[in-house]
Design an enzyme around this catalytic site. Structure first.
Site, mmCIF file in Angstrom:
data_model
loop_
_atom_site.group_PDB
_atom_site.id
_atom_site.type_symbol
_atom_site.label_atom_id
_atom_site.label_comp_id
_atom_site.label_asym_id
_atom_site.label_seq_id
_atom_site.Cartn_x
_atom_site.Cartn_y
_atom_site.Cartn_z
ATOM 1 N N GLY A 36 77.836 5.344 -1.825
ATOM 2 C CA GLY A 36 78.239 5.783 -3.153
ATOM 3 C C GLY A 36 77.739 7.187 -3.426
ATOM 4 O O GLY A 36 77.430 7.955 -2.502
ATOM 5 N N ILE B 41 74.892 8.256 -4.619
ATOM 6 C CA ILE B 41 73.524 8.486 -4.140
ATOM 7 C C ILE B 41 73.498 8.571 -2.620
ATOM 8 O O ILE B 41 72.866 9.462 -2.043
ATOM 9 C CB ILE B 41 72.585 7.378 -4.651
ATOM 10 C CG1 ILE B 41 72.457 7.468 -6.175
ATOM 11 C CG2 ILE B 41 71.217 7.476 -3.991
ATOM 12 C CD1 ILE B 41 71.658 6.335 -6.791
ATOM 13 N N CYS C 232 65.618 7.067 -11.235
ATOM 14 C CA CYS C 232 65.679 8.516 -11.446
ATOM 15 C C CYS C 232 64.874 8.893 -12.687
ATOM 16 O O CYS C 232 64.151 9.901 -12.692
ATOM 17 C CB CYS C 232 67.128 8.976 -11.576
ATOM 18 S SG CYS C 232 68.089 8.093 -12.827
#
Length: 289
Positions: A16, A18, A129
């Protein structure tokens, strides 16, 4: 597995947003060799992009990673629900598994705070994150006062949040809250997340409020500046954008903009956690010597 003269052999599990940025960052590393990008849909855009970048790819998921191993390290950029099974499959192989999903499993690592502990563990958890952006700041503040309550509000561009991120928002909040309590000693921490569809897309922002006893403004500012500098060493787009220190209350906000690579500037959320992940694995080459 790698020798002193070789780059570490690594794999990315997940194709994906990331996972593909991880592939790009690993390609730019002089210490890592990306030997496999594994997804589950052979027609996915992520696997196609990884192949275009020249990396070996597979749609075989975790089974293909195990079969192609052993690897020095594997980056798990999938989802929280699958991660425990991935660790169970990889643990017997001797690899180091870097968890970029908000599971709360493994040893929690935030570079600049406890990155020196990473080499002693094989299952590393990078929180989220928001955790990577907030915890260095909050840890620095907690060393100069005694927080009684911490509130963290993360705002990211909707375009930067893929399907797995959206599915994992509850785990994101729980894992980030727990990590904040651990790194600051604060009994009460609240985390909120906003995904903004605004155009142009906003940068990744994290606003923090700390209620604390014994606040001394000068030491707090000094510690905060040092923490921000440490994060910028591996995430250059990290900036403290506001800071107010009052009696009993500290308000601080940071922004992270992605710099270099394939990411748009607003994707600082992806940039900071991936930069932390790659840094930790790169440091394994030094620890091995």
């Amino acid at each position: 597995m790698a020798t002193d003269e070789q780059r570490l052999r690594v794999a990315v599990l997940g194709a994906g947003l990331i996972g593909i940025d991880l592939a790009d960052k690993i390609r730019q590393s002089g210490k890592l060799e990306l030997s496999l990008v594994a997804g589950r849909d052979r027609d996915s855009l992520g696997l196609r992009r990884a192949a275009e970048m020249g990396h070996p790819t597979t749609a075989g998921g975790i089974r293909a990673v195990v079969d192609a191993g052993p690897f020095d390290a594997v980056f798990d950029a999938t989802n929280a629900e699958s991660h425990a099974d991935h660790w169970a499959a990889l643990r017997p192989t001797g690899t180091t598994l870097i968890d970029l999903t908000p599971t709360g499993l493994g040893t929690v690592i935030v570079p600049g705070v406890n990155g020196h502990q990473a080499a002693a563990h094989r299952h590393l958890n990078l929180v989220s994150c928001g955790g990577q952006a907030a915890i260095p700041v909050l840890h620095a503040i907690s060393r100069r006062c005694t927080p009684t309550y911490i509130e963290v509000v993360s705002t990211g561009a909707s375009a930067s949040a893929g399907r797995a991120t959206r599915l994992n928002l509850d785990q994101y909040i729980a894992t980030t809250s727990a990590a904040i309590r651990t790194f600051t000693g604060t009994p009460d921490a609240k985390v909120m997340v906003n995904l903004s569809p605004a155009r142009p897309a906003p940068p990744f922002r994290v606003a923090m409020t700390v209620l604390a006893d014994g606040i001394r403004p000068a030491p707090v500012r000094t510690n905060l500046a040092a923490a921000a500098q440490a994060v910028r060493a591996y995430t250059p787009g990290f900036q403290v954008t506001s800071l107010a220190v009052d009696q009993g209350r500290i308000s601080v906000a940071v922004e992270v903009t992605a710099s270099g690579g394939r990411l748009p500037h607003h994707a600082g959320s992806i940039d900071i956690i991936n930069a932390a992940a790659v840094l930790l694995v790169e440091q394994l080459t030094t620890a091995a010597r």
